[in-house]
Design a protein around this motif. Structure first.
Motif, PDB file in Angstrom:
ATOM      1  N   PRO A  13       0.875  -1.267  -0.007  1.00  0.00           N
ATOM      2  CA  PRO A  13      -0.143   0.091  -0.027  1.00  0.00           C
ATOM      3  C   PRO A  13       0.930   1.256  -0.085  1.00  0.00           C
ATOM      4  O   PRO A  13       0.248   2.340  -0.336  1.00  0.00           O
ATOM      5  CB  PRO A  13      -0.924   0.163   1.396  1.00  0.00           C
ATOM      6  CG  PRO A  13      -0.870  -1.709   1.540  1.00  0.00           C
ATOM      7  CD  PRO A  13       0.555  -2.098   0.977  1.00  0.00           C
ATOM      8  N   ALA A  14       2.015   1.154   0.487  1.00  0.00           N
ATOM      9  CA  ALA A  14       2.873   2.316   0.805  1.00  0.00           C
ATOM     10  C   ALA A  14       4.448   2.151   0.784  1.00  0.00           C
ATOM     11  O   ALA A  14       4.799   0.763   0.647  1.00  0.00           O
ATOM     12  CB  ALA A  14       2.575   3.242   1.809  1.00  0.00           C
ATOM     13  N   SER A  15       5.233   3.108   0.481  1.00  0.00           N
ATOM     14  CA  SER A  15       6.725   2.898   0.789  1.00  0.00           C
ATOM     15  C   SER A  15       6.882   2.285   2.266  1.00  0.00           C
ATOM     16  O   SER A  15       6.217   2.600   3.207  1.00  0.00           O
ATOM     17  CB  SER A  15       7.567   4.042   0.613  1.00  0.00           C
ATOM     18  OG  SER A  15       7.181   4.246  -0.842  1.00  0.00           O
ATOM     19  N   GLY A  16       8.216   1.842   2.576  1.00  0.00           N
ATOM     20  CA  GLY A  16       8.455   1.460   3.707  1.00  0.00           C
ATOM     21  C   GLY A  16       7.820   0.115   4.595  1.00  0.00           C
ATOM     22  O   GLY A  16       7.998   0.166   5.908  1.00  0.00           O
ATOM     23  N   LEU A  17       7.002  -0.461   3.967  1.00  0.00           N
ATOM     24  CA  LEU A  17       6.415  -1.538   4.473  1.00  0.00           C
ATOM     25  C   LEU A  17       6.883  -3.201   4.098  1.00  0.00           C
ATOM     26  O   LEU A  17       6.445  -4.034   4.894  1.00  0.00           O
ATOM     27  CB  LEU A  17       4.900  -1.614   4.012  1.00  0.00           C
ATOM     28  CG  LEU A  17       4.147  -0.322   3.982  1.00  0.00           C
ATOM     29  CD1 LEU A  17       2.579  -0.565   3.572  1.00  0.00           C
ATOM     30  CD2 LEU A  17       4.053   0.165   5.442  1.00  0.00           C
ATOM     31  N   GLY A  18       8.170  -3.018   3.395  1.00  0.00           N
ATOM     32  CA  GLY A  18       8.724  -4.596   3.607  1.00  0.00           C
ATOM     33  C   GLY A  18       9.064  -4.902   2.123  1.00  0.00           C
ATOM     34  O   GLY A  18       9.550  -5.913   2.197  1.00  0.00           O
ATOM     35  N   LYS A  19       8.641  -4.082   1.178  1.00  0.00           N
ATOM     36  CA  LYS A  19       8.527  -4.840  -0.289  1.00  0.00           C
ATOM     37  C   LYS A  19      10.119  -5.388  -0.315  1.00  0.00           C
ATOM     38  O   LYS A  19      10.268  -6.322  -1.233  1.00  0.00           O
ATOM     39  CB  LYS A  19       8.184  -3.851  -1.183  1.00  0.00           C
ATOM     40  CG  LYS A  19       6.972  -3.429  -1.436  1.00  0.00           C
ATOM     41  CD  LYS A  19       6.696  -2.734  -2.578  1.00  0.00           C
ATOM     42  CE  LYS A  19       7.343  -1.213  -2.759  1.00  0.00           C
ATOM     43  NZ  LYS A  19       7.251  -0.019  -1.908  1.00  0.00           N
ATOM     44  N   THR A  20      11.154  -4.562  -0.533  1.00  0.00           N
ATOM     45  CA  THR A  20      12.304  -4.861  -0.602  1.00  0.00           C
ATOM     46  C   THR A  20      13.075  -6.163   0.193  1.00  0.00           C
ATOM     47  O   THR A  20      13.625  -6.928  -0.621  1.00  0.00           O
ATOM     48  CB  THR A  20      13.428  -3.622  -0.667  1.00  0.00           C
ATOM     49  OG1 THR A  20      12.886  -2.539  -1.426  1.00  0.00           O
ATOM     50  CG2 THR A  20      14.980  -4.034  -1.006  1.00  0.00           C
ATOM     51  N   THR A  21      12.646  -5.981   1.537  1.00  0.00           N
ATOM     52  CA  THR A  21      13.018  -7.138   2.035  1.00  0.00           C
ATOM     53  C   THR A  21      12.274  -8.523   1.846  1.00  0.00           C
ATOM     54  O   THR A  21      12.959  -9.516   1.459  1.00  0.00           O
ATOM     55  CB  THR A  21      12.621  -7.041   3.681  1.00  0.00           C
ATOM     56  OG1 THR A  21      13.267  -5.866   4.175  1.00  0.00           O
ATOM     57  CG2 THR A  21      13.023  -8.265   4.677  1.00  0.00           C
ATOM     58  N   VAL A  22      11.133  -8.403   1.393  1.00  0.00           N
ATOM     59  CA  VAL A  22      10.290  -9.639   0.804  1.00  0.00           C
ATOM     60  C   VAL A  22      11.052  -9.984  -0.660  1.00  0.00           C
ATOM     61  O   VAL A  22      11.259 -11.214  -0.848  1.00  0.00           O
ATOM     62  CB  VAL A  22       8.824  -9.292   0.934  1.00  0.00           C
ATOM     63  CG1 VAL A  22       8.233 -10.439   0.074  1.00  0.00           C
ATOM     64  CG2 VAL A  22       8.277  -9.211   2.274  1.00  0.00           C
ATOM     65  N   THR A  23      11.189  -9.012  -1.494  1.00  0.00           N
ATOM     66  CA  THR A  23      11.618  -9.361  -2.842  1.00  0.00           C
ATOM     67  C   THR A  23      13.007 -10.041  -2.696  1.00  0.00           C
ATOM     68  O   THR A  23      13.359 -10.980  -3.297  1.00  0.00           O
ATOM     69  CB  THR A  23      11.720  -8.277  -3.522  1.00  0.00           C
ATOM     70  OG1 THR A  23      10.404  -7.390  -3.789  1.00  0.00           O
ATOM     71  CG2 THR A  23      12.218  -8.236  -4.932  1.00  0.00           C
ATOM     72  N   LEU A  24      13.893  -9.581  -1.899  1.00  0.00           N
ATOM     73  CA  LEU A  24      15.220 -10.097  -2.026  1.00  0.00           C
ATOM     74  C   LEU A  24      15.236 -11.314  -1.211  1.00  0.00           C
ATOM     75  O   LEU A  24      15.888 -12.364  -1.553  1.00  0.00           O
ATOM     76  CB  LEU A  24      16.185  -9.241  -0.983  1.00  0.00           C
ATOM     77  CG  LEU A  24      16.563  -7.731  -1.641  1.00  0.00           C
ATOM     78  CD1 LEU A  24      17.401  -7.071  -0.509  1.00  0.00           C
ATOM     79  CD2 LEU A  24      17.105  -7.838  -2.869  1.00  0.00           C
ATOM     80  N   GLY A  25      14.615 -11.739  -0.254  1.00  0.00           N
ATOM     81  CA  GLY A  25      14.235 -12.855   0.586  1.00  0.00           C
ATOM     82  C   GLY A  25      13.665 -13.958  -0.562  1.00  0.00           C
ATOM     83  O   GLY A  25      14.066 -15.133  -0.600  1.00  0.00           O
ATOM     84  N   LEU A  26      12.837 -13.415  -1.507  1.00  0.00           N
ATOM     85  CA  LEU A  26      12.259 -14.343  -2.100  1.00  0.00           C
ATOM     86  C   LEU A  26      13.029 -14.698  -3.427  1.00  0.00           C
ATOM     87  O   LEU A  26      13.155 -15.927  -3.845  1.00  0.00           O
ATOM     88  CB  LEU A  26      10.810 -13.979  -2.866  1.00  0.00           C
ATOM     89  CG  LEU A  26       9.647 -13.728  -1.857  1.00  0.00           C
ATOM     90  CD1 LEU A  26       8.346 -13.156  -2.614  1.00  0.00           C
ATOM     91  CD2 LEU A  26       9.359 -15.163  -1.452  1.00  0.00           C
ATOM     92  N   LEU A  27      13.745 -13.709  -4.060  1.00  0.00           N
ATOM     93  CA  LEU A  27      14.956 -14.129  -4.966  1.00  0.00           C
ATOM     94  C   LEU A  27      15.869 -15.122  -4.689  1.00  0.00           C
ATOM     95  O   LEU A  27      16.034 -16.034  -5.332  1.00  0.00           O
ATOM     96  CB  LEU A  27      15.514 -12.731  -5.258  1.00  0.00           C
ATOM     97  CG  LEU A  27      14.584 -11.827  -6.321  1.00  0.00           C
ATOM     98  CD1 LEU A  27      15.404 -10.500  -6.349  1.00  0.00           C
ATOM     99  CD2 LEU A  27      14.343 -12.144  -7.503  1.00  0.00           C
ATOM    100  N   ARG A  28      16.217 -15.108  -3.351  1.00  0.00           N
ATOM    101  CA  ARG A  28      17.297 -15.827  -2.765  1.00  0.00           C
ATOM    102  C   ARG A  28      16.742 -17.011  -2.543  1.00  0.00           C
ATOM    103  O   ARG A  28      17.464 -18.203  -2.709  1.00  0.00           O
ATOM    104  CB  ARG A  28      18.028 -15.239  -1.450  1.00  0.00           C
ATOM    105  CG  ARG A  28      19.019 -16.254  -0.957  1.00  0.00           C
ATOM    106  CD  ARG A  28      20.036 -16.686  -1.959  1.00  0.00           C
ATOM    107  NE  ARG A  28      20.856 -15.754  -2.657  1.00  0.00           N
ATOM    108  CZ  ARG A  28      21.991 -15.342  -2.354  1.00  0.00           C
ATOM    109  NH1 ARG A  28      22.340 -15.613  -1.114  1.00  0.00           N
ATOM    110  NH2 ARG A  28      22.702 -14.469  -3.045  1.00  0.00           N
ATOM    111  N   ALA A  29      15.436 -17.295  -1.778  1.00  0.00           N
ATOM    112  CA  ALA A  29      15.044 -18.536  -1.609  1.00  0.00           C
ATOM    113  C   ALA A  29      14.572 -19.314  -2.871  1.00  0.00           C
ATOM    114  O   ALA A  29      14.815 -20.627  -2.724  1.00  0.00           O
ATOM    115  CB  ALA A  29      13.727 -18.098  -0.819  1.00  0.00           C
ATOM    116  N   PHE A  30      13.855 -18.647  -3.765  1.00  0.00           N
ATOM    117  CA  PHE A  30      13.839 -19.413  -4.926  1.00  0.00           C
ATOM    118  C   PHE A  30      15.014 -19.712  -5.965  1.00  0.00           C
ATOM    119  O   PHE A  30      15.093 -20.965  -6.284  1.00  0.00           O
ATOM    120  CB  PHE A  30      13.123 -18.559  -5.981  1.00  0.00           C
ATOM    121  CG  PHE A  30      11.426 -18.501  -5.760  1.00  0.00           C
ATOM    122  CD1 PHE A  30      10.748 -19.806  -5.611  1.00  0.00           C
ATOM    123  CD2 PHE A  30      10.652 -17.494  -5.362  1.00  0.00           C
ATOM    124  CE1 PHE A  30       9.376 -19.746  -5.270  1.00  0.00           C
ATOM    125  CE2 PHE A  30       9.380 -17.380  -4.879  1.00  0.00           C
ATOM    126  CZ  PHE A  30       8.416 -18.443  -5.059  1.00  0.00           C
TER     127      PHE A  30
END
Length: 438
Positions: A13-30
């Motif tokens: 919904p907005a900046s600062g809510l964890g998009k980058t953390t989630v994206t990086l974690g998913l990229l590495r996990a996959f």
């Protein structure tokens, strides 16, 4: 026509809510699970693509419907060929963009999701709420411009009871929950005024991203996320940007790192030779180069070292006697006479332009830019219109040279930062994204 692998857009919904953390974690996990994952970033972000590359082991590219035409967008999307999955990180909130139409849209993550048929995974910071998080997700799903909503990832969950309350309401409203991530302040990446500290400056980026991958692997349903991914065919092979010269000496270090990956890829594809050098290491540009290009970055953090880099300065000035030099944002400031840092210390720069800038008088300059060139710059004739983006806190104290362009914001309002042109040397505060379509 070309087929893209299935993908997901990670938004919020907005900046600062964890998009980058989630994206990086998913990229590495996959990636750790054996998949080849292609990352993208919506909008004019200079920093996140380098983190994506570290996580995915594959270059990340910006997709920008405000500044790019269909041909360039399709060319960039074609970089996903051979991947098993696309993960595209959104910018700001899902529907956030400009108020005015650009080349292909307003610049929102929702437009990218709809264009490629990638369902959205909405990251929700549920701290301070419970059932109301489901109402937020439902509103995003039923917006009149909504792309498909695959489901949500709950971030900053307080505990088992909190998670249960949110999950039950999501289930009642038919919204899948792919993950519930507990609060973990130790996994936050360091930031500075333009966003995250650059990937190459992170003390141990491999370890940090490895921890994020393990975190998502432990708390997310990766199989369900992969099953939710979708995609549609792209229009064709697309058209890459032309290089501004054949042999390009490109400044590249912690002070000069904001180069859009799609520009460098286009230059490479057209056969241009990129000759990297480091001003911070007091290296001169290759004397055989046809052009020296100084990207943006953080010169204000390294102004003392740049001022003392005599080999760099002398080599740059020799080049400028007969051949072109161009600087963007931070590179533009280094081409000037002086840079005043946040402490008020004045550092002499290269003096190829008369520009004097100050970080002591901080003021945010942020937004898309249209630039109608009133003077030629490398690779572009006078009269050409360029699309770009400006993001800095410096103030111009003196700008005596001829303007490079008439510059407006996304809504067409004039912008006073016109760039500069003097002989073989040009510079601008806007970062070039693309030439306007014919």
């Amino acid at each position: 026509m070309g087929t893209n692998p299935p993908g997901l857009v990670i938004s919020a919904p907005a900046s600062g809510l964890g998009k980058t953390t989630v994206t990086l974690g998913l990229l590495r996990a996959f990636r750790d699970s054996g998949l080849t994952v292609q990352p993208f970033k919506n909008g004019p972000d200079y920093i996140d693509p380098a983190f994506h590359r570290a996580a995915a082991g594959r270059p990340s590219f910006n997709l920008d419907v405000w500044a790019m035409d269909d041909g360039l967008i399709d060319a960039i999307a074609g970089q996903a060929a051979g991947a098993d999955l696309v993960i595209s990180e959104g910018s700001m909130g899902l529907y956030d963009g400009t108020t005015s139409q650009g080349v292909s849209g307003r610049g929102s993550s929702a437009e990218i999701a709809r264009r490629f048929g990638w369902p959205v995974v909405l990251v929700l910071d549920v701290s301070g709420q419970a059932q109301s998080a489901a109402a937020t997700a439902l509103g995003f799903a039923h917006h009149p411009d909504a792309p498909d909503l695959a489901g949500v990832i709950l971030n900053r969950v307080a505990g088992a009871r909190h998670e249960m309350m949110v999950r039950e309401e999501m289930a009642r409203l038919g919204i899948p929950v792919f993950a519930a991530l507990p609060r973990r302040s130790d996994l936050e990446l360091p930031e500075r005024h333009l966003g995250l500290v650059q990937a190459e400056e992170h003390p141990d980026i491999t370890e940090a991203i490895g921890q994020l991958g393990a975190f998502l692997r432990d708390h997310a349903d990766l199989d369900a996320l992969r099953d939710a991914a979708r995609g549609i065919e792209r229009n064709g092979p697309g058209v890459w940007p032309k290089p501004p010269a054949q042999r390009i000496a490109l400044a590249r270090d912690a002070a000069f790192s904001f180069s859009y990956p799609h520009l460098l890829e286009g230059w490479h594809r057209a056969g241009a030779e990129i000759l990297p050098f480091s001003p911070l290491a007091n290296q001169a540009p290759d004397p055989s180069a046809d052009l020296v290009w100084l990207p943006g970055g953080y010169p204000e953090l390294h102004a003392g070292r740049i001022a003392q880099a005599s080999t760099f300065r002398e080599g740059l000035c020799r080049h400028a006697e007969t051949k072109p030099v161009h600087g963007e944002c931070g590179g533009y400031m280094v081409l000037g006479r002086a840079l005043i840092d946040a402490d008020g210390t004045r550092h002499p720069m290269t003096g190829l332009l008369g520009l004097v800038t100050s970080y002591q008088r901080r003021r945010l300059h942020l937004g898309y830019r249209r630039a109608h060139l009133t003077a030629a710059m490398p690779g572009q004739d006078a009269g050409t219109t360029l699309y770009g983006h400006e993001f800095h806190y410096s103030t111009i104290l003196d700008q005596p040279d001829a303007p490079l362009a008439r510059v407006t914001d996304a809504s067409g309002n004039p912008v006073p930062e016109t760039g500069s042109s003097r002989g073989t040397v040009t510079g601008s505060f806007f970062h070039l994204i693309a030439e306007a379509p014919a």
